[in-house]
Scaffold this motif. Sequence first.
Motif, PDB file in Angstrom:
ATOM      1  N   ALA A 218      28.955  42.577 -86.369  1.00 55.81           N
ATOM      2  CA  ALA A 218      28.280  42.872 -87.857  1.00 55.81           C
ATOM      3  C   ALA A 218      28.981  43.904 -88.152  1.00 55.81           C
ATOM      4  O   ALA A 218      29.220  44.001 -90.153  1.00 55.81           O
ATOM      5  CB  ALA A 218      27.405  43.760 -87.445  1.00 55.81           C
ATOM      6  N   GLU A 219      30.018  44.679 -88.359  1.00 55.86           N
ATOM      7  CA  GLU A 219      30.825  45.287 -88.364  1.00 55.86           C
ATOM      8  C   GLU A 219      32.262  44.730 -89.149  1.00 55.86           C
ATOM      9  O   GLU A 219      32.833  45.261 -90.069  1.00 55.86           O
ATOM     10  CB  GLU A 219      31.378  46.622 -87.396  1.00 55.86           C
ATOM     11  N   ALA A 220      32.698  43.533 -88.605  1.00 54.48           N
ATOM     12  CA  ALA A 220      33.544  42.551 -89.542  1.00 54.48           C
ATOM     13  C   ALA A 220      33.458  42.607 -90.296  1.00 54.48           C
ATOM     14  O   ALA A 220      32.303  41.872 -91.037  1.00 54.48           O
ATOM     15  CB  ALA A 220      33.855  41.938 -88.456  1.00 54.48           C
ATOM     16  N   PRO A 221      34.441  41.973 -91.509  1.00 48.71           N
ATOM     17  CA  PRO A 221      35.621  42.370 -90.844  1.00 48.71           C
ATOM     18  C   PRO A 221      36.587  43.352 -90.742  1.00 48.71           C
ATOM     19  O   PRO A 221      36.307  44.487 -92.146  1.00 48.71           O
ATOM     20  CB  PRO A 221      36.591  41.212 -91.717  1.00 48.71           C
ATOM     21  N   LEU A 222      37.691  43.107 -90.376  1.00 45.86           N
ATOM     22  CA  LEU A 222      38.446  44.841 -90.370  1.00 45.86           C
ATOM     23  C   LEU A 222      39.600  44.121 -91.729  1.00 45.86           C
ATOM     24  O   LEU A 222      40.448  43.318 -91.451  1.00 45.86           O
ATOM     25  CB  LEU A 222      39.184  44.827 -88.930  1.00 45.86           C
ATOM     26  N   LYS A 223      39.535  45.492 -92.459  1.00 47.94           N
ATOM     27  CA  LYS A 223      40.439  45.256 -93.783  1.00 47.94           C
ATOM     28  C   LYS A 223      41.600  46.108 -93.508  1.00 47.94           C
ATOM     29  O   LYS A 223      41.721  47.591 -93.917  1.00 47.94           O
ATOM     30  CB  LYS A 223      39.817  45.812 -95.185  1.00 47.94           C
ATOM     31  N   LEU A 224      42.772  45.578 -93.533  1.00 40.99           N
ATOM     32  CA  LEU A 224      44.687  46.109 -93.368  1.00 40.99           C
ATOM     33  C   LEU A 224      45.182  45.999 -94.808  1.00 40.99           C
ATOM     34  O   LEU A 224      44.507  45.179 -95.333  1.00 40.99           O
ATOM     35  CB  LEU A 224      45.588  45.577 -92.828  1.00 40.99           C
ATOM     36  N   GLY A 225      44.728  46.470 -95.103  1.00 37.61           N
ATOM     37  CA  GLY A 225      45.930  47.012 -97.180  1.00 37.61           C
ATOM     38  C   GLY A 225      47.298  47.334 -96.398  1.00 37.61           C
ATOM     39  O   GLY A 225      47.869  48.232 -95.765  1.00 37.61           O
ATOM     40  N   GLY A 226      48.310  46.929 -97.487  1.00 43.49           N
ATOM     41  CA  GLY A 226      49.688  47.117 -97.482  1.00 43.49           C
ATOM     42  C   GLY A 226      50.436  48.138 -98.208  1.00 43.49           C
ATOM     43  O   GLY A 226      49.766  48.703 -99.019  1.00 43.49           O
ATOM     44  N   LEU A 227      51.743  48.886 -97.149  1.00 45.80           N
ATOM     45  CA  LEU A 227      51.509  49.907 -98.201  1.00 45.80           C
ATOM     46  C   LEU A 227      53.465  50.092 -98.199  1.00 45.80           C
ATOM     47  O   LEU A 227      53.964  50.997 -97.588  1.00 45.80           O
ATOM     48  CB  LEU A 227      51.474  51.346 -98.527  1.00 45.80           C
ATOM     49  N   TRP A 265      44.293  40.973 -94.800  1.00 43.83           N
ATOM     50  CA  TRP A 265      45.151  41.711 -95.016  1.00 43.83           C
ATOM     51  C   TRP A 265      45.298  41.345 -97.050  1.00 43.83           C
ATOM     52  O   TRP A 265      45.359  40.885 -97.182  1.00 43.83           O
ATOM     53  CB  TRP A 265      46.606  40.712 -94.714  1.00 43.83           C
ATOM     54  N   PHE A 266      45.091  42.724 -96.988  1.00 42.17           N
ATOM     55  CA  PHE A 266      45.734  43.029 -98.914  1.00 42.17           C
ATOM     56  C   PHE A 266      46.737  43.792 -98.687  1.00 42.17           C
ATOM     57  O   PHE A 266      47.527  44.742 -98.564  1.00 42.17           O
ATOM     58  CB  PHE A 266      44.043  43.833 -99.020  1.00 42.17           C
ATOM     59  N   ASP A 267      47.458  42.845 -99.521  1.00 43.35           N
ATOM     60  CA  ASP A 267      49.282  43.370 -99.419  1.00 43.35           C
ATOM     61  C   ASP A 267      49.027  44.533-101.131  1.00 43.35           C
ATOM     62  O   ASP A 267      47.963  44.916-101.348  1.00 43.35           O
ATOM     63  CB  ASP A 267      49.645  41.913-100.096  1.00 43.35           C
ATOM     64  N   GLY A 268      50.157  45.181-100.960  1.00 39.54           N
ATOM     65  CA  GLY A 268      50.206  46.311-101.590  1.00 39.54           C
ATOM     66  C   GLY A 268      51.963  47.231-101.713  1.00 39.54           C
ATOM     67  O   GLY A 268      52.305  47.167-100.620  1.00 39.54           O
ATOM     68  N   VAL A 285      41.080  51.544-101.906  1.00 42.47           N
ATOM     69  CA  VAL A 285      40.660  51.970-101.242  1.00 42.47           C
ATOM     70  C   VAL A 285      38.855  51.200-102.637  1.00 42.47           C
ATOM     71  O   VAL A 285      37.792  51.165-101.615  1.00 42.47           O
ATOM     72  CB  VAL A 285      40.225  53.356-102.328  1.00 42.47           C
ATOM     73  N   ASP A 286      39.279  50.701-103.610  1.00 46.98           N
ATOM     74  CA  ASP A 286      38.140  49.828-104.049  1.00 46.98           C
ATOM     75  C   ASP A 286      38.065  48.873-103.800  1.00 46.98           C
ATOM     76  O   ASP A 286      36.309  48.305-103.589  1.00 46.98           O
ATOM     77  CB  ASP A 286      39.061  49.343-105.309  1.00 46.98           C
ATOM     78  N   GLU A 287      39.323  48.071-102.722  1.00 43.56           N
ATOM     79  CA  GLU A 287      39.468  46.747-101.651  1.00 43.56           C
ATOM     80  C   GLU A 287      38.314  46.667-100.373  1.00 43.56           C
ATOM     81  O   GLU A 287      37.424  46.353 -99.517  1.00 43.56           O
ATOM     82  CB  GLU A 287      40.198  46.185-101.329  1.00 43.56           C
ATOM     83  N   GLY A 288      37.535  48.326 -99.999  1.00 43.86           N
ATOM     84  CA  GLY A 288      37.317  48.563 -98.631  1.00 43.86           C
ATOM     85  C   GLY A 288      38.198  48.165 -97.955  1.00 43.86           C
ATOM     86  O   GLY A 288      37.271  48.038 -96.408  1.00 43.86           O
ATOM     87  N   VAL A 289      39.504  48.877 -98.108  1.00 38.39           N
ATOM     88  CA  VAL A 289      40.409  48.711 -97.034  1.00 38.39           C
ATOM     89  C   VAL A 289      39.885  50.599 -95.649  1.00 38.39           C
ATOM     90  O   VAL A 289      39.872  50.548 -96.456  1.00 38.39           O
ATOM     91  CB  VAL A 289      41.521  48.945 -97.110  1.00 38.39           C
ATOM     92  N   HIS A 290      40.395  49.365 -94.518  1.00 37.24           N
ATOM     93  CA  HIS A 290      39.905  50.547 -92.950  1.00 37.24           C
ATOM     94  C   HIS A 290      41.096  51.286 -92.683  1.00 37.24           C
ATOM     95  O   HIS A 290      41.345  52.568 -92.541  1.00 37.24           O
ATOM     96  CB  HIS A 290      38.950  49.557 -92.261  1.00 37.24           C
ATOM     97  N   GLY A 312      38.603  59.263 -96.607  1.00 37.94           N
ATOM     98  CA  GLY A 312      38.890  58.851 -94.594  1.00 37.94           C
ATOM     99  C   GLY A 312      38.800  57.245 -94.869  1.00 37.94           C
ATOM    100  O   GLY A 312      38.506  57.357 -93.329  1.00 37.94           O
ATOM    101  N   LEU A 313      40.044  57.440 -94.871  1.00 39.65           N
ATOM    102  CA  LEU A 313      40.952  55.695 -94.329  1.00 39.65           C
ATOM    103  C   LEU A 313      42.330  56.492 -93.309  1.00 39.65           C
ATOM    104  O   LEU A 313      42.945  57.395 -93.621  1.00 39.65           O
ATOM    105  CB  LEU A 313      41.667  54.827 -95.598  1.00 39.65           C
ATOM    106  N   ILE A 314      42.614  55.519 -92.481  1.00 45.33           N
ATOM    107  CA  ILE A 314      43.949  56.147 -92.077  1.00 45.33           C
ATOM    108  C   ILE A 314      45.561  55.047 -92.182  1.00 45.33           C
ATOM    109  O   ILE A 314      45.007  54.355 -92.806  1.00 45.33           O
ATOM    110  CB  ILE A 314      43.679  54.690 -90.618  1.00 45.33           C
ATOM    111  N   LEU A 315      46.364  55.804 -92.942  1.00 49.72           N
ATOM    112  CA  LEU A 315      47.071  55.432 -92.927  1.00 49.72           C
ATOM    113  C   LEU A 315      48.474  55.275 -91.641  1.00 49.72           C
ATOM    114  O   LEU A 315      48.582  55.906 -90.412  1.00 49.72           O
ATOM    115  CB  LEU A 315      48.186  56.956 -93.819  1.00 49.72           C
ATOM    116  N   PHE A 316      48.962  54.593 -91.733  1.00 52.33           N
ATOM    117  CA  PHE A 316      49.272  53.407 -90.053  1.00 52.33           C
ATOM    118  C   PHE A 316      51.174  53.157 -90.430  1.00 52.33           C
ATOM    119  O   PHE A 316      51.242  51.937 -91.022  1.00 52.33           O
ATOM    120  CB  PHE A 316      48.724  52.930 -89.766  1.00 52.33           C
TER     121      PHE A 316
END
Length: 448
Positions: A218-227, A265-268, A285-290, A312-316
């Motif tokens: 129920a926690e899915a999906p994982l959202k990743l954002g490109g920077l 994946w959300f490109d950026g 942040v608006d897209e709900g990226v984790h 409250g997001l992770i920067l990797f």
Amino acid sequence: MLVSRGSRTAALAFCAIMLVGAAGCAEPAATEESQVNPVRLYGTDGNMSNSFGAEFEGQTTLLSGMKGTSPLTPLSDDFISRLRTVDRQLTDFLYAGEAYDAVVISALATQLAGSTDPADIAAQINGVTTGGEQCDVVAVCLELARDGTDIAYRGVSLKRGGFTDVGEPSTASYATLHFDGDGQINDGKTEFVGAGDESTTTTAVPPPAEPETFATRAEAPLKLGGLLPRTGDLALAYPPLAAGAALAVREINESGGVLGEPVEWFDGDDGTNPDVARRTVAGHVDEGVHVIIGAGASGISREVLPDVAAAGLILFSPSNTDAGLSEVDDQGLYFRTAPSDLLQGRALADVILRDGSQRIALVARKDSYGEGLQENVRAELDRAGVGPDRLKLLSYEPPAGADAPPVNFDSEAQEIKAFGADAVLIIGFAESAEVIKSLAAAGLPIAE
């Protein structure tokens, strides 16, 4: 040829004995060319790439013989082939493995946490790389994680030690790279050396893994954002970074995804520019990226980390090397698969000293990456007995944007010439091509 001090004194004495007039007793002339040392060029991960050669249209011979270091693990033919299914035109692979691993580690940490809450993911990231059952294939690692098995991921860039307490590699592999006269890296001359200390790998135990259940799904999906630096001074590094991240997302999803759902994946673009990067972060942040994968440049990560942590997001990051980032106040939310420049500083100093360099100029772009690595190299050279009288430290302001005038390094090039440098290390991105062109325009012969 260069007239030595002893030869000049003897010539003046001879003039005096022969009672030659003042006009005929001038010091022997030495041409400007005769007094200039051939200069060896050195670079770093920001400019030692095939794409850097594109900055030298019609002047690629200036790069002939330039060498430098980069964090780089020997890549398997299989991995390179898989990358090229993402980007058939790929010619550089710098940080492709690190980008792949950053995405995979994020996915495995999420699966083990049984949650997409960034704080829960962050609590698992270091543990993914150490202390459990070793695995190096995404499908196998994900299956173990779904069963709640503690794993030690050994992927493309992580081969020996895992992460340290601050979330970065304890060990690394560096390559010494060489340019040919066509502006391309000669792979046949590439040498690899290991660095770092496995004993610095974290011993902290992560929270118990959560076997996958309907509740965790129920926690899915994982959202990743490109920077990543699609534009800007570091855009030359974008293709391998983007390919590595895209390949990881594809292979994760082909292996069943995370928590029962495909990863999104959300490109950026980070633009190698703080303003561009902040706008991208706000969009994520608006897209709900984790988890945000990036930024490309260390200085950009420093600029956006407060915004990322506040949300409250992770920067990797797959490519940040600034040693100072190991001590930044990140609230436990910043990680990187690229090694600290404390390790690259040692590797670079060794390469320069092995060539027998005597007078060394260290040139850096003015940001945390450039000036940080410059200081690390200086400290290593100092430890090796290269005193300040044999070192010249210079820096330059990188262009503020795409429409800004190019770097003007003409006066500094004359300083380097007057200093008599026989080695010049250039720490920068695409804009550092202007430094090399200025050295050549100042009449410094570039050694091949």
